[in-house]
Design a protein around this motif. Structure first.
Motif, PDB file in Angstrom:
ATOM      1  N   ARG A 173      47.690  -9.232 -18.307  1.00 13.01           N
ATOM      2  CA  ARG A 173      46.693  -9.667 -17.334  1.00 13.01           C
ATOM      3  C   ARG A 173      46.133  -8.495 -16.533  1.00 13.01           C
ATOM      4  O   ARG A 173      44.998  -8.548 -16.072  1.00 13.01           O
ATOM      5  N   ALA A 174      46.920  -7.449 -16.345  1.00 10.76           N
ATOM      6  CA  ALA A 174      46.474  -6.321 -15.524  1.00 10.76           C
ATOM      7  C   ALA A 174      45.189  -5.697 -16.060  1.00 10.76           C
ATOM      8  O   ALA A 174      44.387  -5.152 -15.297  1.00 10.76           O
ATOM      9  N   VAL A 175      44.974  -5.776 -17.359  1.00 12.18           N
ATOM     10  CA  VAL A 175      43.751  -5.223 -17.944  1.00 12.18           C
ATOM     11  C   VAL A 175      42.536  -6.058 -17.549  1.00 12.18           C
ATOM     12  O   VAL A 175      41.426  -5.523 -17.378  1.00 12.18           O
ATOM     13  N   ARG A 176      42.715  -7.367 -17.368  1.00 15.34           N
ATOM     14  CA  ARG A 176      41.601  -8.280 -17.144  1.00 15.34           C
ATOM     15  C   ARG A 176      41.390  -8.642 -15.681  1.00 15.34           C
ATOM     16  O   ARG A 176      40.396  -9.269 -15.331  1.00 15.34           O
ATOM     17  N   TYR A 177      42.339  -8.272 -14.827  1.00 19.37           N
ATOM     18  CA  TYR A 177      42.227  -8.633 -13.415  1.00 19.37           C
ATOM     19  C   TYR A 177      41.740  -7.435 -12.603  1.00 19.37           C
ATOM     20  O   TYR A 177      42.012  -6.291 -12.937  1.00 19.37           O
ATOM     21  N   ASN A 178      41.055  -7.728 -11.515  1.00 21.87           N
ATOM     22  CA  ASN A 178      40.384  -6.691 -10.734  1.00 21.87           C
ATOM     23  C   ASN A 178      41.331  -6.087  -9.697  1.00 21.87           C
ATOM     24  O   ASN A 178      41.148  -6.248  -8.484  1.00 21.87           O
ATOM     25  N   ILE A 179      42.327  -5.384 -10.178  1.00 18.18           N
ATOM     26  CA  ILE A 179      43.297  -4.762  -9.287  1.00 18.18           C
ATOM     27  C   ILE A 179      43.143  -3.254  -9.324  1.00 18.18           C
ATOM     28  O   ILE A 179      42.712  -2.679 -10.315  1.00 18.18           O
ATOM     29  N   ALA A 180      43.489  -2.626  -8.206  1.00 14.72           N
ATOM     30  CA  ALA A 180      43.541  -1.168  -8.179  1.00 14.72           C
ATOM     31  C   ALA A 180      44.876  -0.683  -8.710  1.00 14.72           C
ATOM     32  O   ALA A 180      44.980   0.375  -9.315  1.00 14.72           O
ATOM     33  N   SER A 181      45.920  -1.495  -8.490  1.00 12.62           N
ATOM     34  CA  SER A 181      47.274  -1.146  -8.918  1.00 12.62           C
ATOM     35  C   SER A 181      48.046  -2.436  -9.152  1.00 12.62           C
ATOM     36  O   SER A 181      47.785  -3.458  -8.499  1.00 12.62           O
ATOM     37  N   ARG A 182      49.013  -2.396 -10.053  1.00 14.64           N
ATOM     38  CA  ARG A 182      49.849  -3.585 -10.281  1.00 14.64           C
ATOM     39  C   ARG A 182      50.689  -3.923  -9.069  1.00 14.64           C
ATOM     40  O   ARG A 182      51.232  -5.026  -8.967  1.00 14.64           O
ATOM     41  N   ALA A 183      50.780  -2.998  -8.117  1.00 12.94           N
ATOM     42  CA  ALA A 183      51.522  -3.262  -6.889  1.00 12.94           C
ATOM     43  C   ALA A 183      50.699  -4.060  -5.877  1.00 12.94           C
ATOM     44  O   ALA A 183      51.231  -4.516  -4.862  1.00 12.94           O
ATOM     45  N   ASP A 184      49.397  -4.268  -6.140  1.00 10.21           N
ATOM     46  CA  ASP A 184      48.528  -4.975  -5.195  1.00 10.21           C
ATOM     47  C   ASP A 184      48.964  -6.424  -5.025  1.00 10.21           C
ATOM     48  O   ASP A 184      49.356  -7.101  -5.986  1.00 10.21           O
ATOM     49  N   LEU A 185      48.834  -6.923  -3.800  1.00  7.78           N
ATOM     50  CA  LEU A 185      49.052  -8.341  -3.544  1.00  7.78           C
ATOM     51  C   LEU A 185      47.853  -9.166  -3.980  1.00  7.78           C
ATOM     52  O   LEU A 185      47.994 -10.322  -4.397  1.00  7.78           O
ATOM     53  N   MET A 186      46.658  -8.559  -3.883  1.00  5.09           N
ATOM     54  CA  MET A 186      45.424  -9.278  -4.201  1.00  5.09           C
ATOM     55  C   MET A 186      44.580  -8.470  -5.173  1.00  5.09           C
ATOM     56  O   MET A 186      44.688  -7.247  -5.239  1.00  5.09           O
TER      57      MET A 186
END
Length: 397
Positions: free
Chosen positions: A91-104
């Motif tokens: 999912r990390a590839v498809r979600y708009n996160i800066a880091s996998r450590a992000d809450l949002m």
């Protein structure tokens, strides 16, 4: 057996309820769907709270406060809040996160919170300073023009994800296309910052549905209504439709040549939309065969060349490209009732209820035959209860 929508809706939202503590913050909310959407989605929670207020006002408030509990100190609240556990690698590839450590995630969704608060809790003015901080963040970071309307950096910020109306904006990087992760990666490099993205010559969009929701929430906070600006910028009087304003589109396309998508009807939900425009939308769009002949409410007109309810080779490209959504029908029904077209709103609700009774609360429905599609046990489809047992929307003072 008679379908008891109230009992079924309550049971679904209760089954989907999650609460606990994560990273020192309390959460209590209904997931949109246990298997497909296991975290908190911003505008889904607004719809959940509107329905939940009918049987659990305290829980409705807790759901909205959970969004506020996730907020950054500057007021930002992301599209998805990852309560309980972080994203997996897939999912990390498809979600708009800066880091996998992000809450949002670092993108937004239509800012429903203040308006949902007015429905579910009461007057949001002064109720919680974090609501005002959230709106201040949106005005500072997404109101890129003097009229105060919001601009988006990705299709999914509109809540309409893979709608064909975005194809001319992002081309091969549009959501649902195989290259969409490249758009996420590019925006990540630019910090998901709308001004930096625009300055880099990349597309930004002043989108209809997002600004309808923004207007409703600003009005709920007692602020000047953005509706006049929305009409000035997005209403095409010649075509009789609302259409997005786009900067730096990959394939610039005049509004009249774009797909006929349901969001042109979303302004019907605005209590201050001039009656002449509202009636024209009903007469020329909603009652036209492309929308009137489908399960309420097709995401794309049935007779539009871009309409499809079929699976395509790149996966779930179909969502928002044809199938019908309950939240769309509910928003439009608010406008019908404001115009005094209660019989028409009742008929719309009855047609949709027959589909949900047969198929259950699904994410969306095939817009001709009405079979269920997408996620099962989908939370915002419980808005059917609101369609069948309507109450007057909250009034801005």
């Amino acid at each position: 057996m008679t379908f008891d929508v109230a009992t079924a809706a309550r049971a679904l939202l209760e089954r989907n309820w999650r609460e606990g503590e994560y990273r020192g913050r309390r959460y209590a909310f209904s997931v949109p769907s246990p298997r497909s959407y296991p975290w908190q989605w911003y505008w889904d929670s607004g719809f959940h709270a509107i329905v939940r207020r009918r049987f659990d006002p305290a829980g409705a408030r807790a759901e909205l406060e959970t969004l506020l509990n996730a907020a950054d100190p500057d007021g930002f609240i992301g599209h998805t809040v990852l309560w309980g556990h972080p994203l997996d690698l897939q999912r990390a590839v498809r979600y708009n996160i800066a880091s996998r450590a992000d809450l949002m995630t670092r993108t937004i969704q239509p800012p429903l919170l203040a308006w949902a608060w007015a429905w579910a809790v009461g007057d949001p003015r002064g109720a919680d300073p974090r609501i005002d901080a959230h709106h201040a963040w949106l005005r500072e970071h997404r109101a890129l023009t003097d009229d105060g309307l919001l601009w988006l950096i990705q299709p999914d910020e509109s809540g309409m994800d893979a709608s064909p109306k975005f194809d001319h904006v992002w081309g091969r990087l549009a959501q649902g296309r195989p290259s969409f992760p490249l758009l996420i990666a590019r925006n990540r490099r630019l910090g998901f910052d709308a001004r930096r993205i625009r300055a880099a010559g990349r597309p930004v969009v002043c989108e209809v549905l997002t600004n309808v929701v923004w207007s409703l929430s600003e009005r709920a906070l007692g602020r000047p209504s953005p509706t006049p600006a929305l009409i000035e910028r997005l209403w095409d009087g010649r075509a009789g439709r609302f259409a997005d304003d786009v900067v730096n589109a990959v394939r610039p396309t005049p509004p009249a040549a774009r797909p006929r998508t349901w969001d042109t009807l979303a302004p019907l939900a605005l209590p201050d939309l001039p009656d002449a425009i509202a009636q024209r939308l009903v007469d020329e769009v909603l009652r036209a065969p492309g929308f009137a002949d489908g399960v309420p409410l097709p995401a794309v007109a049935l007779d539009d060349p871009t309409h499809t309810s079929r699976e395509t080779w790149w996966g779930r490209h179909r969502h928002w490209r044809g199938p019908s959504w309950v939240n769309s029908a509910w928003l439009v029904s608010l406008g019908l009732r404001r115009l005094g077209l209660d019989a028409e709103a009742d008929a719309l609700a009855a047609r949709l209820a027959a589909v949900v009774a047969r198929e259950g609360f699904r994410e969306y429905y095939e817009s001709r035959l009405g079979y269920g599609m997408g996620a099962r046990d989908f939370g915002w489809s419980t808005l059917l209860w609101e369609l069948l047992d309507p109450v007057d929307p909250p009034r801005a003072s």
